[in-house]
Design an enzyme around this catalytic site. Structure first.
Site, PDB file in Angstrom:
ATOM      1  CB  SER A 527      -0.959  -0.032   1.186  1.00  0.00           C
ATOM      2  OG  SER A 527      -1.971   0.942   1.035  1.00  0.00           O
ATOM      3  CG  ASP A 610      -6.136  -2.978  -4.158  1.00  0.00           C
ATOM      4  OD1 ASP A 610      -6.960  -2.156  -3.712  1.00  0.00           O
ATOM      5  OD2 ASP A 610      -4.928  -2.948  -3.871  1.00  0.00           O
ATOM      6  CG  HIS A 642      -5.323  -2.527  -0.300  1.00  0.00           C
ATOM      7  ND1 HIS A 642      -4.600  -2.086  -1.392  1.00  0.00           N
ATOM      8  CD2 HIS A 642      -4.840  -1.819   0.755  1.00  0.00           C
ATOM      9  CE1 HIS A 642      -3.742  -1.160  -1.010  1.00  0.00           C
ATOM     10  NE2 HIS A 642      -3.851  -0.981   0.285  1.00  0.00           N
TER      11      HIS A 642
END
Length: 665
Positions: A527, A610, A642
């Site tokens: 991320s 995602d 994610h």
């Protein structure tokens, strides 16, 4: 008395290797403990222990009845039932469309209420009513709904934003809260948000914490962001709404606040309501305040007004309604605190290299919490709220841990380029020998404003990384909560600035240690951590030998045009790419602008569903690396968002992760 649990080895005989080190297979098949319900007098609770079967990817669970006074536990045979709640009327459990009630601790069950397809259930305190959530279709978006003669159409037609969130597309349906008398038919339930195109529980993770009964069973408080389309995508303004069952009137209790208002809880005496609140609209990592409302005067008080931290964890009322206990990040860990209702005094209760997570119950002047650390999954502990002394109650992995040599960790304070002190976790391999030199991984945390504490994860697991022979360097760089609100906020609009310098400071400090092999250092993260890896790959000046980025943001312009929670992008990046002057996030702090400097191997991991960091980010990074002539690998999971949630995908993730490091580091 500590409680030991034994599960049969369901997976495979290769769970342990000869050195008694953690393996991916061991990690995924550790027992996982969670509390299902607490008795109304808080003298006992029901918890379950689950274990993943790697062949089927299913979790097999057993439930236990625990006496909190004696710590004695016994098996509770629920069959296929799952606990809904436990109150003065007894224990409620669900199986299929039926709710059952037990008044004898789960020994016998009677029919209570029959549902249709619903998601979350709360029984009223008087046992006469039930609230639940279910999906309601309110808008025709799909081609087959727009044109009845096209039932096989896969078309989706949108004229506004909020077209998808996290990992699902908006198909015209909204989660709503319903309420019914138990004497009524399911179909006669009242929709508290009738014809309103809003979500309650919230998307994407809301559950029963998003709607609660009042103590008198005459009203329901629910959490909702009453915005649609572009407004929904740009705002964090969720509010607490009170629905009066008698009049059908809805009142916004937090209309004056423009940021998040979530997690409402009534005090045991019914006189107060507490919740967590952020002040600024659009800033999802704003200071989380602990708010209290006097329900007689409707006066609101911020108990944390003069406290320079954020209440981001669990909150729990004391039995006398005079104190609120909470857990939150503090100096690289998550600790237990108390807030005095009268004086607003904040007191730290626990201290140590561990995380206090959920606050479960209070009995005999003891609090009961779950606790983790880098080597241990969640277990139940008791805490003396006066001394902070902790005692372990459950040991759901005692036999497993006995076969694993743990790693050790320490928090070192490292000087940053602007003269600040930064806490950096160092995690060492099992049987660490300071006379040897070890390959080292710089771990880049996501968020970007999520805490880096003594967490235990099935993916970014420091114990597993250390067991593979690596030292882990995990900096609490700018943006981490637990080091004051100024430090926490410093990352916004500066993603590629001082936080990157903080990472390089930690790496450079690590290389001065005699046991760190400075020629064998890699950078890994997901991320914002993946963004950090992409940035570092372009500015590292040969500090690192290899990189791994998972669901990282590679090109900020294309990311802005494809992500779903635009409030986050606008706040943290400083606006849109077409704003004038152009925010630095799209120029100086855009990883794709430095790809010409990439000169080391890089592995890229990406989830196919995602929508926070869409697929194209990983594809762009991989394609760029390959065309630059670099050694690279693309690990793609079509059915992961994610995160990586499927156990066998998790095994592949771990095996590819360590295979890449072995090959390139």
């Amino acid at each position: 008395m500590k409680i030991k649990h034994t599960f049969l080895a369901i997976a495979a005989p290769f769970l342990m290797n000869a050195q008694n080190l953690m393996t991916p297979e061991t990690l995924w098949t550790l027992n996982k403990m969670s509390v299902s319900a607490v008795s109304p007098d808080q003298s006992s609770l029901i918890y379950k222990v689950g274990k993943v079967d790697l062949k089927t990817e299913k979790t097999n669970s057993k439930s236990y009845f625990l006496n909190l006074k004696t710590s004695a536990a016994e098996n509770l045979d629920l069959g296929k039932k799952s606990i809904v709640q436990w109150d003065k009327n007894g224990i409620y459990a669900q199986e299929g469309e039926m709710i059952y009630l037990s008044k004898d601790g789960g020994k016998t069950w009677t029919d209570f209420y029959k549902f249709g397809e619903v998601d979350n259930i709360r029984i009223s305190p008087d046992g006469k009513k039930v609230a639940f959530s279910k999906n309601v279709h309110l808008e025709n978006i799909l081609g087959k709904d727009l044109y009845k003669d096209t039932p096989k159409s896969t078309a989706q037609v949108y004229t506004d934003l909020d077209i998808r969130h996290w990992d699902t597309w908006n198909e015209g349906s909204f989660d709503h809260v319903f309420v019914a008398n138990i004497s009524e038919d399911f179909s006669k339930a009242t929709d508290l948000l009738k014809n309103e195109k809003f979500y309650s529980p919230q998307k994407p993770f809301g559950g029963t914490e998003d709607f609660i009964w009042s103590p008198d069973s005459m009203s329901i408080i629910y959490v909702c962001k009453k915005k649609t389309g572009a407004e929904y995508a740009l705002s964090t303004n969720t509010d607490l709404y009170s629905y009066d069952l008698k009049s059908g009137k809805t009142t916004n209790l937090t209309e004056d606040n423009k940021g998040y208002d979530v997690n409402p809880k009534f005090s045991p005496n019914g006189q107060f309501l507490t919740w967590q609140s952020m002040e600024r609209d659009g800033y999802e990592a704003d200071k989380n305040r602990l708010m209290v409302m006097n329900l007689k005067t409707m006066q609101k008080t911020d108990l944390t007004k003069n406290w320079d931290e954020s209440v981001a964890g669990s909150i729990f009322w004391s039995s006398d309604s005079k104190t609120i206990y909470f857990s939150t990040a503090f100096h690289g860990t998550s600790q237990l605190f108390s807030a005095d209702l009268k004086s607003s005094k904040i007191t730290q209760i626990t201290n140590g290299d561990f995380d206090v997570n959920d606050i479960i119950a209070q009995n005999q002047n003891q609090l009961f919490v779950t606790r983790t650390d880098f080597n241990h999954n969640a277990d139940l502990f008791s805490v003396d709220p006066k001394s902070g002394k902790m005692s372990q109650i459950t040991e759901v992995n005692k036999d497993n841990y006995a076969k694993i040599t743990p790693s050790k960790s320490e928090l070192k304070m490292v000087k940053t380029t602007d003269g600040k002190e930064m806490g950096v976790w160092f995690i060492y391999p099992p049987n660490f020998d300071p006379a040897k030199k070890y390959p080292t991984l710089l771990y880049c945390q996501g968020g970007p404003q999520s805490a880096l504490t003594q967490f235990f994860s099935t993916r970014w697991n420091f114990a597993l990384m250390a067991a593979n022979g690596y030292i882990i360097v995990a900096p609490n760089r700018r943006g981490m909560p637990g080091w004051g609100t100024k430090w926490n906020e410093a990352i916004s609009k500066d993603w590629g600035g001082q936080p990157m310098k903080d990472y390089l400071s930690a790496a450079d400090f690590a290389k001065t240690l005699p046991y760190v092999d400075g020629d064998r250092m890699g950078a890994v993260g997901a991320s914002y951590g993946g963004y950090s890896v992409y940035m570092l790959a372009g500015i590292h000046q040969n500090r690192f030998k290899t990189f791994i980025a998972h669901d990282g943001l590679y090109d900020m312009k294309s990311w802005y045009g494809t992500t779903e929670e635009l409030w986050f992008a606008n706040w943290d990046l400083g606006g849109a790419p077409w704003d004038k002057p152009t925010p630095k996030s799209y120029t100086e702090y855009n990883p794709s602008n430095y790809v010409q400097n990439w000169n080391k191997p890089i592995m890229i991991v990406q989830g196919g569903i995602d929508f926070r960091v869409p697929y194209e980010q990983g594809q762009e990074a991989f394609q760029s690396a390959k065309l630059r002539g670099l050694k690279t690998k693309f690990l793609y999971f079509p059915n992961e968002n994610h995160w990586v949630l499927h156990p066998q995908n998790g095994l592949v993730w771990q095996r590819e992760f360590f295979s890449w490091l072995k090959e390139t580091l």
